[in-house]
Design a protein around this motif. Structure first.
Motif, PDB file in Angstrom:
ATOM      1  N   GLU A  61       1.382  -1.191   1.295  1.00 46.90           N
ATOM      2  CA  GLU A  61       0.771   0.016   0.739  1.00 46.90           C
ATOM      3  C   GLU A  61      -0.230  -0.325  -0.363  1.00 46.90           C
ATOM      4  O   GLU A  61      -1.317   0.254  -0.422  1.00 46.90           O
ATOM      5  CB  GLU A  61       1.840   0.954   0.176  1.00 46.90           C
ATOM      6  CG  GLU A  61       2.552   1.765   1.216  1.00 46.90           C
ATOM      7  CD  GLU A  61       3.503   2.779   0.589  1.00 46.90           C
ATOM      8  OE1 GLU A  61       4.120   2.493  -0.458  1.00 46.90           O
ATOM      9  OE2 GLU A  61       3.620   3.870   1.165  1.00 46.90           O
ATOM     10  N   THR A  62       0.133  -1.249  -1.239  1.00 52.86           N
ATOM     11  CA  THR A  62      -0.776  -1.658  -2.309  1.00 52.86           C
ATOM     12  C   THR A  62      -2.045  -2.265  -1.737  1.00 52.86           C
ATOM     13  O   THR A  62      -3.156  -1.928  -2.171  1.00 52.86           O
ATOM     14  CB  THR A  62      -0.088  -2.661  -3.263  1.00 52.86           C
ATOM     15  OG1 THR A  62       1.045  -2.034  -3.853  1.00 52.86           O
ATOM     16  CG2 THR A  62      -1.035  -3.136  -4.359  1.00 52.86           C
ATOM     17  N   MET A  63      -1.899  -3.143  -0.761  1.00 55.87           N
ATOM     18  CA  MET A  63      -3.086  -3.753  -0.156  1.00 55.87           C
ATOM     19  C   MET A  63      -3.955  -2.703   0.520  1.00 55.87           C
ATOM     20  O   MET A  63      -5.181  -2.702   0.347  1.00 55.87           O
ATOM     21  CB  MET A  63      -2.674  -4.836   0.856  1.00 55.87           C
ATOM     22  CG  MET A  63      -2.144  -6.099   0.214  1.00 55.87           C
ATOM     23  SD  MET A  63      -1.837  -7.421   1.409  1.00 55.87           S
ATOM     24  CE  MET A  63      -0.282  -6.890   2.130  1.00 55.87           C
ATOM     25  N   ASN A  64      -3.347  -1.810   1.271  1.00 56.03           N
ATOM     26  CA  ASN A  64      -4.126  -0.799   1.996  1.00 56.03           C
ATOM     27  C   ASN A  64      -4.899   0.122   1.059  1.00 56.03           C
ATOM     28  O   ASN A  64      -6.028   0.496   1.360  1.00 56.03           O
ATOM     29  CB  ASN A  64      -3.231   0.011   2.929  1.00 56.03           C
ATOM     30  CG  ASN A  64      -2.971  -0.702   4.241  1.00 56.03           C
ATOM     31  OD1 ASN A  64      -3.617  -1.684   4.576  1.00 56.03           O
ATOM     32  ND2 ASN A  64      -2.006  -0.197   4.996  1.00 56.03           N
ATOM     33  N   ARG A  65      -4.315   0.484  -0.060  1.00 51.48           N
ATOM     34  CA  ARG A  65      -5.035   1.381  -0.969  1.00 51.48           C
ATOM     35  C   ARG A  65      -6.036   0.639  -1.844  1.00 51.48           C
ATOM     36  O   ARG A  65      -6.934   1.241  -2.425  1.00 51.48           O
ATOM     37  CB  ARG A  65      -4.070   2.210  -1.806  1.00 51.48           C
ATOM     38  CG  ARG A  65      -3.463   1.523  -2.976  1.00 51.48           C
ATOM     39  CD  ARG A  65      -2.746   2.493  -3.920  1.00 51.48           C
ATOM     40  NE  ARG A  65      -1.982   1.726  -4.862  1.00 51.48           N
ATOM     41  CZ  ARG A  65      -0.690   1.439  -4.742  1.00 51.48           C
ATOM     42  NH1 ARG A  65       0.002   1.918  -3.723  1.00 51.48           N
ATOM     43  NH2 ARG A  65      -0.085   0.709  -5.641  1.00 51.48           N
ATOM     44  N   SER A  66      -5.907  -0.683  -1.932  1.00 51.54           N
ATOM     45  CA  SER A  66      -6.785  -1.479  -2.788  1.00 51.54           C
ATOM     46  C   SER A  66      -8.128  -1.805  -2.137  1.00 51.54           C
ATOM     47  O   SER A  66      -9.075  -2.160  -2.832  1.00 51.54           O
ATOM     48  CB  SER A  66      -6.103  -2.794  -3.185  1.00 51.54           C
ATOM     49  OG  SER A  66      -4.996  -2.529  -4.018  1.00 51.54           O
ATOM     50  N   PHE A  67      -8.200  -1.703  -0.841  1.00 49.08           N
ATOM     51  CA  PHE A  67      -9.433  -2.027  -0.122  1.00 49.08           C
ATOM     52  C   PHE A  67     -10.031  -0.753   0.469  1.00 49.08           C
ATOM     53  O   PHE A  67      -9.332   0.232   0.690  1.00 49.08           O
ATOM     54  CB  PHE A  67      -9.153  -3.067   0.980  1.00 49.08           C
ATOM     55  CG  PHE A  67      -8.887  -4.441   0.426  1.00 49.08           C
ATOM     56  CD1 PHE A  67      -9.919  -5.346   0.245  1.00 49.08           C
ATOM     57  CD2 PHE A  67      -7.602  -4.811   0.056  1.00 49.08           C
ATOM     58  CE1 PHE A  67      -9.679  -6.604  -0.289  1.00 49.08           C
ATOM     59  CE2 PHE A  67      -7.348  -6.069  -0.488  1.00 49.08           C
ATOM     60  CZ  PHE A  67      -8.386  -6.973  -0.654  1.00 49.08           C
ATOM     61  N   ARG A  68     -11.318  -0.783   0.719  1.00 48.37           N
ATOM     62  CA  ARG A  68     -12.010   0.398   1.249  1.00 48.37           C
ATOM     63  C   ARG A  68     -11.460   0.824   2.600  1.00 48.37           C
ATOM     64  O   ARG A  68     -11.441   2.008   2.927  1.00 48.37           O
ATOM     65  CB  ARG A  68     -13.507   0.133   1.373  1.00 48.37           C
ATOM     66  CG  ARG A  68     -14.176   0.043   0.038  1.00 48.37           C
ATOM     67  CD  ARG A  68     -15.648  -0.192   0.186  1.00 48.37           C
ATOM     68  NE  ARG A  68     -16.217  -0.386  -1.146  1.00 48.37           N
ATOM     69  CZ  ARG A  68     -17.495  -0.444  -1.388  1.00 48.37           C
ATOM     70  NH1 ARG A  68     -18.359  -0.328  -0.403  1.00 48.37           N
ATOM     71  NH2 ARG A  68     -17.922  -0.623  -2.614  1.00 48.37           N
ATOM     72  N   GLN A  69     -11.061  -0.147   3.393  1.00 55.03           N
ATOM     73  CA  GLN A  69     -10.450   0.120   4.697  1.00 55.03           C
ATOM     74  C   GLN A  69      -9.103  -0.589   4.724  1.00 55.03           C
ATOM     75  O   GLN A  69      -8.952  -1.665   4.145  1.00 55.03           O
ATOM     76  CB  GLN A  69     -11.332  -0.396   5.831  1.00 55.03           C
ATOM     77  CG  GLN A  69     -12.684   0.276   5.899  1.00 55.03           C
ATOM     78  CD  GLN A  69     -13.575  -0.358   6.956  1.00 55.03           C
ATOM     79  OE1 GLN A  69     -13.285  -1.433   7.471  1.00 55.03           O
ATOM     80  NE2 GLN A  69     -14.667   0.310   7.278  1.00 55.03           N
TER      81      GLN A  69
END
Length: 118
Positions: free
Chosen positions: A54-62
């Motif tokens: 979840e952290t990775m997914n929200r940290s990047f534009r996609q």
């Protein structure tokens, strides 16, 4: 013999968007095809793995990871094209950084005391 332990973390605000553990998790997800299997392989709880994703997914534009709902053919998880690119670039940055600092660390290591065995 010394060991160089270089850890590169990419921060996005207060979150660590990507670091060594998250990169390892992405690789495990790519290999295992599910977050739960990747978590088992890495010796972490599903909840911990899911929070990292979840952290990775929200940290990047996609998103880096996409999940497929269960059903007749079962669910699963995979890296997105963006996830595969981010992982590839992160590993390249780490390798380049290691190469750049290695010779200086070799010189620094010459000043280390000898390790006394127990």
């Amino acid at each position: 013999m010394y060991r160089l332990d270089l850890k590169i973390r990419l921060h996005n605000g207060s979150d660590i968007a990507l670091g060594p553990g998250k990169a390892d998790l992405l690789e495990a997800i790519a290999e295992q095809g599910s977050i739960s299997a990747a978590a088992r392989v890495m010796g972490m709880s599903y909840r911990r793995a899911w929070l990292l994703v979840e952290t990775m997914n929200r940290s990047f534009r996609q998103p880096l990871v996409s999940t497929l709902a269960g059903g007749k053919h079962g669910g699963g998880t995979q890296l997105t094209e963006n996830g595969a690119q981010v992982l590839l670039r992160y590993r390249a940055v780490c390798a380049q950084a290691q190469a750049v600092v290695q010779s200086q660390c070799d010189e620094l290591a010459k000043l280390l005391a000898e390790v006394v065995a127990d």
